[in-house]
Scaffold this motif. Sequence first.
Motif, mmCIF file in Angstrom:
data_model
loop_
_atom_site.group_PDB
_atom_site.id
_atom_site.type_symbol
_atom_site.label_atom_id
_atom_site.label_comp_id
_atom_site.label_asym_id
_atom_site.label_seq_id
_atom_site.Cartn_x
_atom_site.Cartn_y
_atom_site.Cartn_z
ATOM 1 N N PRO A 49 42.288 45.903 47.019
ATOM 2 C CA PRO A 49 42.678 47.284 47.345
ATOM 3 C C PRO A 49 43.980 47.355 48.139
ATOM 4 N N GLN B 11 45.112 50.848 38.376
ATOM 5 C CA GLN B 11 44.043 49.926 38.021
ATOM 6 C C GLN B 11 44.354 49.152 36.740
ATOM 7 N N HIS C 298 35.843 50.980 46.534
ATOM 8 C CA HIS C 298 36.304 50.212 45.378
ATOM 9 C C HIS C 298 35.241 49.230 44.882
ATOM 10 N N THR D 262 36.981 42.410 39.641
ATOM 11 C CA THR D 262 36.178 43.397 40.343
ATOM 12 C C THR D 262 34.799 42.814 40.576
#
Length: 387
Positions: free
Chosen positions: A341, A351, A31, A11
């Motif tokens: 995503p 997730q 996101h 991330t």
Amino acid sequence: MDATRGSISSTSTQSTKDESIGASNPFVLRHGRRYLRDLPYPLPCDLPEFQRQNLHTLLSTSVFGRPLGSTPTPNQPLTKVLEVACGSAYWSSLCHDYLEGLGHKDVTFTGLDVVHLAGDLKKQGIDWRFVQHDLRKVPLPFDDGEFDMVVMKDLSLVVPLGSPSQRVLDECTRILKKGGTLEVWETDHIIRSLLPHPPPPPGKNPEEYACAVSTATFLISPGTPFTDAQNKYLQDSNSWIQEALDRRKLTPTPCARVTQILLQEPETLCDVGYRRVAIPLGELRWEREAVADRNPSKRRESEPVKGKKSVAESLALTEEQASLRYTALLVVLQMIESLEPLLKEVSGKNQEEWHRWWGWMMADLLEHKGASSGECLEVGVWWAHKV
């Protein structure tokens, strides 16, 4: 090649403070990444993605030996160059330096994109201007025959297949002057494995072959032996990327299509040439075995002494070649990260499941050298002249 080494998290975060998203702002946050608002472009438009794209451009120009596929000649001097979907315009800066080294000192560069993402290249001494335009809208805001060269770089994730891509090609050809050069740069988003000891392409160009040997990459021809990716995590990402791009009418394997597309334009384009290169994502088992076979008296156990490389590992690749392959692996991993995503959507992973899969993949590819069965990043450059 001095690749930037660093860890990749699943991330990414913005390195600068994001402003509130208003109606006049072309971006939207999703996101934790910044995307173009109301456009089908699947990649984020933030600093980590710009860095990945620049690293990818540097990698491609390194394995090609220069930022142009075609060769400028005195009979075809370059004075005006357009980079379509220029992004950060890093390619334009590399091309400027290359052409200046050849004595082409009066070249002007134009970058076209839907939003202004590039810095001011004029501060680098480049005669450069930016034109804001959405490629979905034709005609492009240029006159017929305005440019000596038009570069369509990495448009496979920008322009859908079918009539939209044909319109862009027609427009890029229209704004080329007679005898001008069209260049297409692309990368396949699906990873394949190169089979052991591929033969050199028939009728190989000596200069191109020497560049491939020096960079420990492989020239691709129709007869180059490939098979599906052997790494299980790249098999997963391949299937998800295929489905995600199919849903958006984007092609995951543009390199297999470009030659045919250009050859289908005989009334407007001629002298079609290309160069395709496979960049392994790590040291290949059969390379190591070949080195050991050449040094039977120095053959060691597969486990090297702690802190030291085996003879095969130390001789199969130079430090520069190993760095280039590591860069190719980073580009692939960062691409998967940027598509997270979309890939979570088609894979059905939540997730927590995605983080778990990501961690396993990173450990396999970075720590355990899981891409040693011929897995390659495939890049290509094509060129043609306007009739």
